[in-house]
Design a protein around this motif. Structure first.
Motif, short mmCIF file in Angstrom:
data_model
loop_
_atom_site.label_atom_id
_atom_site.label_comp_id
_atom_site.label_asym_id
_atom_site.label_seq_id
_atom_site.Cartn_x
_atom_site.Cartn_y
_atom_site.Cartn_z
N MET A 103 0.84 -1.18 0.00
CA MET A 103 0.00 0.00 0.00
C MET A 103 0.89 1.25 0.00
O MET A 103 1.99 1.22 0.51
N ASN A 163 -3.24 6.04 -0.50
CA ASN A 163 -4.51 5.44 -0.12
C ASN A 163 -4.52 4.88 1.29
O ASN A 163 -5.51 4.34 1.72
N VAL A 164 -3.43 5.03 2.02
CA VAL A 164 -3.40 4.55 3.39
C VAL A 164 -2.73 5.60 4.26
O VAL A 164 -1.68 6.13 3.92
N VAL A 198 -5.16 1.58 10.35
CA VAL A 198 -5.07 1.96 8.95
C VAL A 198 -6.37 2.65 8.53
O VAL A 198 -7.46 2.17 8.83
N VAL A 249 -8.21 4.04 5.15
CA VAL A 249 -8.18 4.08 3.70
C VAL A 249 -8.83 5.38 3.24
O VAL A 249 -9.94 5.72 3.66
N VAL A 250 -8.15 6.10 2.39
CA VAL A 250 -8.66 7.35 1.85
C VAL A 250 -9.22 7.06 0.46
O VAL A 250 -8.51 6.56 -0.40
N THR A 251 -10.49 7.37 0.27
CA THR A 251 -11.08 7.13 -1.04
C THR A 251 -10.57 8.16 -2.05
O THR A 251 -10.06 9.21 -1.68
N HIS A 276 -9.71 12.12 -1.36
CA HIS A 276 -8.43 12.69 -1.78
C HIS A 276 -8.65 13.84 -2.77
O HIS A 276 -7.92 14.82 -2.77
N ASP A 316 -10.87 2.11 -7.75
CA ASP A 316 -9.88 2.08 -6.69
C ASP A 316 -8.61 2.72 -7.22
O ASP A 316 -8.49 3.00 -8.41
N TRP A 317 -7.67 2.94 -6.34
CA TRP A 317 -6.40 3.55 -6.72
C TRP A 317 -5.68 2.68 -7.73
O TRP A 317 -5.66 1.47 -7.61
N LYS A 371 -2.68 0.88 -9.25
CA LYS A 371 -1.48 0.30 -8.65
C LYS A 371 -0.30 0.55 -9.57
O LYS A 371 -0.39 0.35 -10.76
#
Length: 175
Positions: free
Chosen positions: A1, A5-6, A27, A29-31, A35, A171-172, A174
């Motif tokens: 991660m 996002n964390v 932890v 999680v930021v959506t 953000h 989602d973010w 990768k």
């Protein structure tokens, strides 16, 4: 991660820490929505983007002169897909309505690419975050979405439609 996002809260809070004597490392999680500044930031972004779409000679005709309800609908879609409430699905008909809007538009590759370019430029103009993870995620979202819209715009039968039938929750990206 990764950092985008964390977050680790890093604060000592007895009510959430396993051991009250150490800092919390829960932890969070930021959506993408969070953000990006929340629903209001995305509404501002959509207003700018929609204005550019209507004014563009290549893709403007796809919007039929514009509709006042388009900004709230597209905002609801962006909010839902980026981790917010499911208002697009509940209040605006969800993917079936989105599919119906794009049917028979015959979107060209040039129009699809212009849409992507205007979307990304509007993110700059609206002041959305410019960090690479956020922008890569925006780009992957709009690239995918425009491919789906283009396919659906050429579908003569339901069997030719893209199989996506629910609003995708993005989602973010990768790296």
């Amino acid at each position: 991660m990764d950092i985008y996002n964390v977050l680790l809260c890093g604060r000592w809070r007895p009510w959430c820490c396993l051991a009250a004597s150490r800092a919390c490392n829960r932890v969070i999680v930021v959506t993408i929505l969070e953000h990006g500044g929340g629903a209001e930031a995305f509404r501002r972004f959509v207003e700018i983007f929609y204005g550019h779409c209507l004014a563009d000679p290549l893709i403007g005709p796809l919007f039929g002169g514009g509709r006042p309800e388009h900004v709230p609908r597209l905002t609801a879609f962006e909010v839902e897909t980026f981790g917010g409430p499911d208002g697009f699905t509940r209040e605006h008909g969800g993917m079936p309505a989105l599919i119906a809007v794009h049917r028979r538009l015959k979107i060209t590759e040039e129009q699809r690419q212009r849409f992507v370019d205007l979307y990304m430029a509007s993110a700059d103009e609206a002041g959305l975050p410019a960090d690479e993870p956020f922008r890569a995620t925006l780009r992957s979202h709009v690239e995918f979405g425009t491919e789906v819209a283009k396919q659906n715009s050429h579908a003569e039968t339901d069997a030719e439609l893209h199989p996506l039938r629910t609003v995708p929750i993005w989602d973010w990206e990768k790296s």
